[in-house]
Design an enzyme around this catalytic site. Sequence first.
Site, PDB file in Angstrom:
ATOM      1  N   TYR A  34       0.838  -1.197   0.000  1.00 30.52           N
ATOM      2  CA  TYR A  34       0.000   0.000   0.000  1.00 30.52           C
ATOM      3  C   TYR A  34       0.879   1.256   0.000  1.00 30.52           C
ATOM      4  O   TYR A  34       0.641   2.216  -0.752  1.00 30.52           O
ATOM      5  CB  TYR A  34      -0.913   0.002   1.230  1.00 30.52           C
ATOM      6  CG  TYR A  34      -1.747   1.248   1.372  1.00 30.52           C
ATOM      7  CD1 TYR A  34      -1.259   2.378   2.034  1.00 30.52           C
ATOM      8  CD2 TYR A  34      -3.023   1.313   0.842  1.00 30.52           C
ATOM      9  CE1 TYR A  34      -2.009   3.527   2.155  1.00 30.52           C
ATOM     10  CE2 TYR A  34      -3.787   2.471   0.961  1.00 30.52           C
ATOM     11  CZ  TYR A  34      -3.279   3.569   1.615  1.00 30.52           C
ATOM     12  OH  TYR A  34      -4.023   4.710   1.726  1.00 30.52           O
ATOM     13  N   SER A  80      -2.846  12.335  10.143  1.00 32.02           N
ATOM     14  CA  SER A  80      -1.961  11.207   9.862  1.00 32.02           C
ATOM     15  C   SER A  80      -0.561  11.743   9.613  1.00 32.02           C
ATOM     16  O   SER A  80      -0.357  12.945   9.451  1.00 32.02           O
ATOM     17  CB  SER A  80      -2.453  10.429   8.648  1.00 32.02           C
ATOM     18  OG  SER A  80      -2.426  11.255   7.498  1.00 32.02           O
ATOM     19  N   GLU A 109       9.594   7.284  19.128  1.00 30.66           N
ATOM     20  CA  GLU A 109       8.766   6.300  19.841  1.00 30.66           C
ATOM     21  C   GLU A 109       8.241   5.244  18.876  1.00 30.66           C
ATOM     22  O   GLU A 109       8.207   5.472  17.661  1.00 30.66           O
ATOM     23  CB  GLU A 109       7.604   7.017  20.537  1.00 30.66           C
ATOM     24  CG  GLU A 109       6.729   7.798  19.590  1.00 30.66           C
ATOM     25  CD  GLU A 109       5.946   8.912  20.280  1.00 30.66           C
ATOM     26  OE1 GLU A 109       4.752   9.065  19.950  1.00 30.66           O
ATOM     27  OE2 GLU A 109       6.525   9.623  21.124  1.00 30.66           O
ATOM     28  N   LYS A 111       5.746   3.089  16.647  1.00 30.24           N
ATOM     29  CA  LYS A 111       4.462   3.324  15.971  1.00 30.24           C
ATOM     30  C   LYS A 111       3.645   2.041  16.116  1.00 30.24           C
ATOM     31  O   LYS A 111       3.901   1.045  15.441  1.00 30.24           O
ATOM     32  CB  LYS A 111       4.655   3.676  14.497  1.00 30.24           C
ATOM     33  CG  LYS A 111       3.368   4.093  13.800  1.00 30.24           C
ATOM     34  CD  LYS A 111       3.657   4.567  12.375  1.00 30.24           C
ATOM     35  CE  LYS A 111       2.392   5.093  11.720  1.00 30.24           C
ATOM     36  NZ  LYS A 111       1.338   4.081  11.585  1.00 30.24           N
ATOM     37  N   LYS A 306       8.828   3.826   8.236  1.00 29.19           N
ATOM     38  CA  LYS A 306       8.183   2.534   8.003  1.00 29.19           C
ATOM     39  C   LYS A 306       9.262   1.485   7.708  1.00 29.19           C
ATOM     40  O   LYS A 306      10.019   1.619   6.736  1.00 29.19           O
ATOM     41  CB  LYS A 306       7.193   2.621   6.834  1.00 29.19           C
ATOM     42  CG  LYS A 306       6.119   3.678   7.018  1.00 29.19           C
ATOM     43  CD  LYS A 306       5.251   3.437   8.231  1.00 29.19           C
ATOM     44  CE  LYS A 306       4.241   2.350   8.023  1.00 29.19           C
ATOM     45  NZ  LYS A 306       3.128   2.731   7.145  1.00 29.19           N
ATOM     46  N   CYS A 403      -3.137 -39.792  15.494  1.00 27.62           N
ATOM     47  CA  CYS A 403      -3.943 -40.961  15.873  1.00 27.62           C
ATOM     48  C   CYS A 403      -3.986 -42.052  14.818  1.00 27.62           C
ATOM     49  O   CYS A 403      -4.530 -43.132  15.072  1.00 27.62           O
ATOM     50  CB  CYS A 403      -5.367 -40.530  16.222  1.00 27.62           C
ATOM     51  SG  CYS A 403      -6.359 -40.016  14.796  1.00 27.62           S
TER      52      CYS A 403
END
Length: 657
Positions: A34, A80, A109, A111, A306, A403
């Site tokens: 994406y 965003s 930090e 995400k 990312k 089994c």
Amino acid sequence: MDAIQEIRALREELEIHNRNYYVYDAPTISDYDYDMLMQRLIALETEHPELITPDSPTQRVGGAALSQFTPVRHVVPLESLSDVFSYEELEDFCVRMEAMLDEPIYSVEPKIDGLSVSLEYENGVFVRGATRGDGETGEDVTENLRTIRSLPLRLKDAPARLIVRGEVYMSRDTFAMLNEQREMNGEALLANPRNAAAGSLRQLDPKVAASRRLDIIVFNIQMAEPFPYTSHLETLAALRSFGFPTVPGVRCESREACASRVEWLGENRGEYPYDMDGAVIKVDSLAQRAQLGSTAKSPRWAVAYKYPPEKKVTRVTDIVVQVGRTGVLTPKAVVEPVRLAGTTVINATLHNQNFIDKLDIRIGDSVWIQKAGEIIPEVLEVVKDRRPADAVPYHLPETCPECGSPVIQDEDGAAMRCTGAECPAQLLRNIAHFASRDAMDIEGLGSAVVEALLAAKLIHGAADLYSLDAEPIAALERMGKKSAENLIAAIEKSKERGLARLLYAFGIRQVGQKAAKVLAMHYADLDELLAADPEQLMTIDDIGPITAAYLRDWMENPQSRHQIELLREAGVDFTSKEELLDARFAGMTFVLTGTLTGFTRDEAATVIEKYGGKVSGSVSKKTSCLLAGENCGSKLTKAQQLGVRIITEEEFMELIR
């Protein structure tokens, strides 16, 4: 394809993925794929700014409020972040900040990969919570948020008016537990913790949301009255003092420190209880943030780094097969240990035989692996030029490794399934199903109690329930004498349920409640059914060749025969309780709608079946009759449109007199 056409195609594709991800919580592509589509669209619009439109995915936050929830207009928009995908792009961001600001300090930090929400407090009391939605308008999910135990309902020494932003997530341990329960219940498994969290928060019934054991981490103050803070890290400390679980932000004084912290988070993300889809780098000073402001979509003072999907080559040393609680055989590649996305990987899922055949995976192969959604290691492809000369194609076994029972292939051809009634891997689910309300209806015998009985080795199959004594049950944790006596009484009572419930309790594939009732109407007892051949079975309405074959295979399995004989010895009633009064409704299909006064719907359905009719859940051209009670819905409208005969409850009473 020219720029105009490519931009149009990208926008259409991204809007589809936006709705799948934000509205339906069912993405069809990876986050990375994406992001690549979005980056291509951004690049094209940068080259052709005259083609940018207000409705482009690059100009807004994805998502929209669902109609089931009350819309909430955010007091402060939930923006965003812009994404960066390399350390070079991260350095470019820091260079821009340093050019515009006087010695900026950063906070870095994790995400968290969850669902973003706003939380409103008045005088320290939680009053409302909403999803991000499109950033301007979200969904009111207050009652579901109240079920999250890590969310404080009352704060300590907080501002009189406070709005914060957080991320609702499902921990990896909870996700694994939830999928284990769903597997035991025969339900579809959830794809990843993010989707599970989003779907849970959007449940219309807060009790369902509560059962999902969600968590939350708060990472920003959106608004506070009064607002005495000067930096982001200061607000995180304040949030912690109010009682919030907060994101672990770290102060970084240079671009090098930012890159180092981002790298550290990437290497150690497996140590956190939640999934991370990146790291967030922010300017720490709130005054400097105000100086920079925001674009139409994102703040200029922050970016999200990312992490690319990490993949490495390792070698398949073996392929082992696990049997799940529903009997499905799942192959797993044992690989040479390799460090991937913060953890050491020694196994990788191979899904099923079709997946193995498609990639032609063999023991001894060198393979590329990555973590799907940063959770489950999976094989991407085989390095064919490294294949050993003696490597041979792999095939799943024809008998169950647990089994020894025969293995059958599901109708869709994907899953292979054990047929053993006494298979150790399936015992918990099989016994819990046997005792369930629609089967033998043994009150008080849920999954937890079954698990305790198995752990104490008091039972080894469903038939063993009928030889239990109260004393050893009372000694189990959370039971006691009275509970044990009640359970023994419920087990004894279940002996008289009859053939239809017993057939359903066996858990034979394709033999659900309806098929079990049909069979019980045609056979006086279980022994008569056991003597029937597939050709005879297929003469019964609703019993086709697939159901007949599954039924025959189950009844001929030695493990099934053993369970049947144990039940017989225990005194379980094998006779049919289903009475076919006459065939006045033979060949007719009924649909029920609205509220009936003289019957429950189940009672009305039972009456129809006793007169040889069928009951369906939806109206179609094949519907013979619609039984309409009070407050009918869309089924009545559709029946009128199709010209289906509609009868009242009084007319139905006349038909069955």
